[in-house]
Design a protein around this motif. Structure first.
Motif, PDB file in Angstrom:
ATOM      1  N   VAL A 352       0.733  -1.186   0.094  1.00  0.00           N
ATOM      2  CA  VAL A 352       0.015  -0.039   0.083  1.00  0.00           C
ATOM      3  C   VAL A 352       0.624   1.294   0.114  1.00  0.00           C
ATOM      4  O   VAL A 352       0.576   2.030  -0.656  1.00  0.00           O
ATOM      5  N   ALA A 353       1.924   1.343   0.900  1.00  0.00           N
ATOM      6  CA  ALA A 353       2.912   2.475   0.731  1.00  0.00           C
ATOM      7  C   ALA A 353       3.392   2.634  -0.483  1.00  0.00           C
ATOM      8  O   ALA A 353       3.678   3.870  -0.955  1.00  0.00           O
ATOM      9  N   VAL A 354       3.803   1.603  -1.089  1.00  0.00           N
ATOM     10  CA  VAL A 354       4.469   1.793  -2.480  1.00  0.00           C
ATOM     11  C   VAL A 354       3.654   2.189  -3.649  1.00  0.00           C
ATOM     12  O   VAL A 354       3.511   3.090  -4.353  1.00  0.00           O
ATOM     13  N   ALA A 355       2.333   1.594  -3.425  1.00  0.00           N
ATOM     14  CA  ALA A 355       1.215   1.958  -4.470  1.00  0.00           C
ATOM     15  C   ALA A 355       0.673   3.489  -4.586  1.00  0.00           C
ATOM     16  O   ALA A 355       0.482   4.191  -5.438  1.00  0.00           O
ATOM     17  N   VAL A 356       0.502   3.888  -3.148  1.00  0.00           N
ATOM     18  CA  VAL A 356       0.055   5.311  -2.876  1.00  0.00           C
ATOM     19  C   VAL A 356       1.053   6.273  -3.309  1.00  0.00           C
ATOM     20  O   VAL A 356       0.850   7.202  -3.600  1.00  0.00           O
ATOM     21  N   SER A 357       2.304   5.962  -2.947  1.00  0.00           N
ATOM     22  CA  SER A 357       3.526   6.701  -3.415  1.00  0.00           C
ATOM     23  C   SER A 357       3.568   7.043  -4.768  1.00  0.00           C
ATOM     24  O   SER A 357       3.774   7.835  -5.207  1.00  0.00           O
ATOM     25  N   SER A 358       3.448   5.798  -5.447  1.00  0.00           N
ATOM     26  CA  SER A 358       3.529   5.847  -6.859  1.00  0.00           C
ATOM     27  C   SER A 358       2.361   6.566  -7.679  1.00  0.00           C
ATOM     28  O   SER A 358       2.755   7.469  -8.419  1.00  0.00           O
ATOM     29  N   PHE A 359       1.371   6.599  -7.225  1.00  0.00           N
ATOM     30  CA  PHE A 359      -0.004   7.494  -7.609  1.00  0.00           C
ATOM     31  C   PHE A 359       0.283   8.790  -7.250  1.00  0.00           C
ATOM     32  O   PHE A 359       0.425   9.664  -8.012  1.00  0.00           O
ATOM     33  N   PHE A 360       0.667   9.216  -5.950  1.00  0.00           N
ATOM     34  CA  PHE A 360       0.846  10.625  -5.538  1.00  0.00           C
ATOM     35  C   PHE A 360       2.038  11.281  -6.227  1.00  0.00           C
ATOM     36  O   PHE A 360       2.120  12.443  -6.476  1.00  0.00           O
ATOM     37  N   GLY A 361       3.136  10.521  -6.518  1.00  0.00           N
ATOM     38  CA  GLY A 361       4.278  10.980  -6.920  1.00  0.00           C
ATOM     39  C   GLY A 361       4.113  11.417  -8.387  1.00  0.00           C
ATOM     40  O   GLY A 361       4.509  12.566  -8.729  1.00  0.00           O
ATOM     41  N   ALA A 362       3.353  10.678  -9.118  1.00  0.00           N
ATOM     42  CA  ALA A 362       3.152  11.206 -10.428  1.00  0.00           C
ATOM     43  C   ALA A 362       2.269  12.519 -10.621  1.00  0.00           C
ATOM     44  O   ALA A 362       2.423  13.159 -11.232  1.00  0.00           O
ATOM     45  N   SER A 363       1.260  12.322  -9.514  1.00  0.00           N
ATOM     46  CA  SER A 363       0.214  13.491  -9.571  1.00  0.00           C
ATOM     47  C   SER A 363       0.995  15.114  -8.981  1.00  0.00           C
ATOM     48  O   SER A 363       0.719  15.796  -9.532  1.00  0.00           O
TER      49      SER A 363
END
Length: 628
Positions: A352-363
């Motif tokens: 979850v930490a990696v997935a959410v970081s991936s999403f918001f990093g790009a945003s």
């Protein structure tokens, strides 16, 4: 690569292969999945498109617009499955500790994590606040396997499990809060507007998840859904709940599906265990695939953007932020200092930490915050370091603090009888932990008289979960006289212990073709190679059969041992390099030099005393010699 089918086949092979290797060699699965993803991604560029430019994320290019939805759906199912494991009955004596870890634990961890990110990692304060929110999570996809591996005592294990599952959606919501401030705030919205809308959307999302959970429970209880459709219907409703909540507030679906899972877990549905098993299987597949996708999406450019300050940041998160958060929040909670110390060290981050970081990093990068591209490598580094350190230290630390069993995996015998009591006594003599469970106090008497640990009650009852720690046992022998109950025990506890570690006495002897016998799909392995029925074992017991322990060596090889045993014997188990293997019809045992063998042998025949030869007198001899 432009072949999606081949790409998914490789992803599945790498993910499930890593899971199998982790099981085979008792290693943290997420570490092996990360290594597999790195090898497939940055190292060998297996998924790189032929026309890809340097710095392009290979998985985003390959999957295109499906990349984010795939990650989002996987995280939703993972969090729902985590909520499905949370039963309020587990919180006896721990509710205050769990509440403290959530509040004020989450705000404190958020503040300290954001400060470490800003002061040490060098990110802007805006991105630091968002990343600090993400880092309050302790992933259930990692913590639950660690708890199984470490054989932790029930109290600290329950505390870590609840914290991990509850904090996961809260961390995502904190990231949403910061993101709304940063992005929406630029369009003129006030802080009060943003906070009020977020709180309202969160309450509505939690209520939506509760409503979906109650609806599913009612539908399943009233028979509106047939058994074979329950898992797919549940999966579809989870996705609907997730997306409806996301329409109310971005990423609020994570909170909604978690609430839905918790509601179902406490609704007392008869088929809840089957649903948990189905969702757990899906979750394993999703975790394996998605983590490979996320790590394979890394590029050398994103990794190279990090510097040596990241090591100091990771050290601060491990040795300052987490321990300080736990020590502050658990003051006055009633938790012993040993449990506080263990919980203060164990906080592995997961998918979850990696997935959410991936999403918001790009945003964030799209919104103009350039250092948002560091979120994914930072989160990956945090996941990798915490999983490695916590995965390899939780067992020795727990044993050193007296919070985990130091014994070898024990044997749980369900069904008391003179035979099972005699076997349990011999196992205890061999220093193998053993417990005999039965619903009859009278049948437990032979085991009690030999000081064998017993449990009086139904082993399948929910109450038993609070009195018997199944983590202590690695093997189950269903030796009761009721074949149906033996099969029910084997089926119910198979997900917990593994069907290969469950052995069931054959109630019908060697006749496998008996049409009245239970289906083999409901049973464990047949106890003993001969498949002797319980009545036969009891007959042998009353005939004087005994248990014999033998250590094989070069001076006394297996061939000689088998010859000495004779034709009529039963090998019960062998111990090879500390690992116990019970005899079964499906997997015969072959003793080797160095093994310790426990055999069940008949009572040696009594030698009849020789009749003394009668002395013949001289007169009698003459009478025999004289002709008549």
């Amino acid at each position: 690569m432009d072949n999606l089918v081949l790409a998914f086949a490789i992803i599945g092979a790498l993910g499930i292969g890593a899971q199998w290797l982790a099981w085979r060699f008792n290693l943290p699965a997420i570490v092996l999945m990360a290594i597999a993803g790195l090898l497939a991604g940055p190292v060998f560029n297996i998924f790189a498109a032929p026309d890809a430019m340097p710095g392009d994320a290979p998985m985003e290019v390959l999957l295109g617009e499906f990349y984010r939805p795939i990650i989002a759906v996987a995280v939703a199912v993972i969090l729902f499955e985590g909520g499905l494991q949370l039963n309020f009955s587990e919180l006896r004596g721990l509710s205050r500790g769990v509440r403290r870890l959530v509040f004020p634990g989450v705000p404190i961890a958020w503040f300290l994590g954001a400060a470490a990110t800003y002061l040490i990692a060098g990110l802007s304060w805006q991105v630091s606040l968002l990343f600090g929110g993400i880092m309050v999570v302790t992933g259930p996809t990692v913590i639950i396997p660690l708890l199984r591996q470490s054989k932790l005592n029930p109290r600290p294990a329950t505390l870590l499990k609840w914290e991990g599952i509850i904090n996961d959606p809260l961390g995502a919501l904190l990231a949403v809060l910061v993101y709304e401030f940063l992005v929406i705030g630029e369009h003129g919205a006030t802080s009060i507007d943003i906070i009020s809308s977020l709180i309202l959307a969160s309450l509505l999302s939690a209520g939506l998840g509760y409503a979906f959970g109650r609806f599913v429970a009612a539908a399943f209880r009233r028979g509106w859904v047939p058994e074979y459709l329950k898992p797919p219907v549940l999966l579809a409703l989870v996705l609907i709940c997730f997306e409806v909540a996301n329409l109310l507030q971005e990423e609020a679906g994570l909170l909604s599906v978690t609430a839905m899972g918790i509601t179902l877990a406490n609704s007392k549905i008869a088929s809840i265990n089957d649903l948990r098993l189905f969702k757990e299987n899906i979750t394993i597949l999703l975790v394996s695939g998605v983590f490979v996708i996320l790590t394979a999406n890394l590029t050398w450019q994103s990794v190279g953007a990090l510097d040596w300050s990241i090591l100091w940041f990771l050290a601060a998160m491990l040795f300052i932020v987490r321990p300080l958060t736990v020590m502050i929040t658990t003051i006055g909670s009633g938790l012993p200092w040993k449990e506080r110390l263990l919980v203060g060290w164990i906080a592995p981050r997961g998918i979850v930490a990696v997935a959410v970081s991936s999403f918001f990093g790009a945003s964030l990068v799209d919104a103009g915050y350039i250092d948002g591209e560091k979120l994914m490598p930072l989160a990956f580094g945090m996941v990798f370091v915490t999983v490695v350190l916590h995965g390899f230290t939780i067992s020795p630390l727990a044993r050193a603090l007296g919070l985990a069993s130091r014994e070898r995996p024990g044997v749980l015998i369900v069904g008391a009888s003179p035979f099972s009591a005699s076997l349990a006594t011999k196992l205890k003599e061999m220093e193998i932990p053993v417990m005999v469970a039965d619903t009859s106090w009278r049948r437990l008497k032979p085991a009690r008289l030999t000081s064998v640990e017993t449990y009086y009650g139904e082993i399948l009852s929910e109450v038993t979960e609070h009195h018997v720690d199944l983590n202590r046992f690695g093997y189950l022998l269903a030796l009761g006289g009721n074949e149906s109950h033996n099969a029910l025990v084997a089926t119910d506890l198979a997900p917990e212990l593994g069907r290969s570690a469950i052995f069931q006495v054959n109630a019908r002897g060697k006749d496998e073709e008996d049409r009245k016998a239970l289906s083999y799909t409901l049973q464990g392995r047949t106890f003993l190679h001969s498949g002797a029925a319980l009545d036969e074992l009891l007959r042998r017991h009353y005939s004087g059969w005994t248990f014999q322990r033998t250590k094989l060596a070069e001076e006394y090889p297996p061939e000689q041992y088998k010859k000495d045993l004779g034709a009529e014997h039963e090998i019960i188990l062998i111990i090879r390099k500390g690992v116990i293997s019970f005899a079964s019809r499906e997997v015969p045992l072959k003793p080797e030099i160095g093994d310790t063998v426990l055999a069940y042998i008949p009572k040696p025949p009594e030698k009849k005393p020789e009749k003394p030869k009668s002395e013949t007198s001289e007169d009698e001899k003459r009478e025999k010699e004289e002709p008549v």
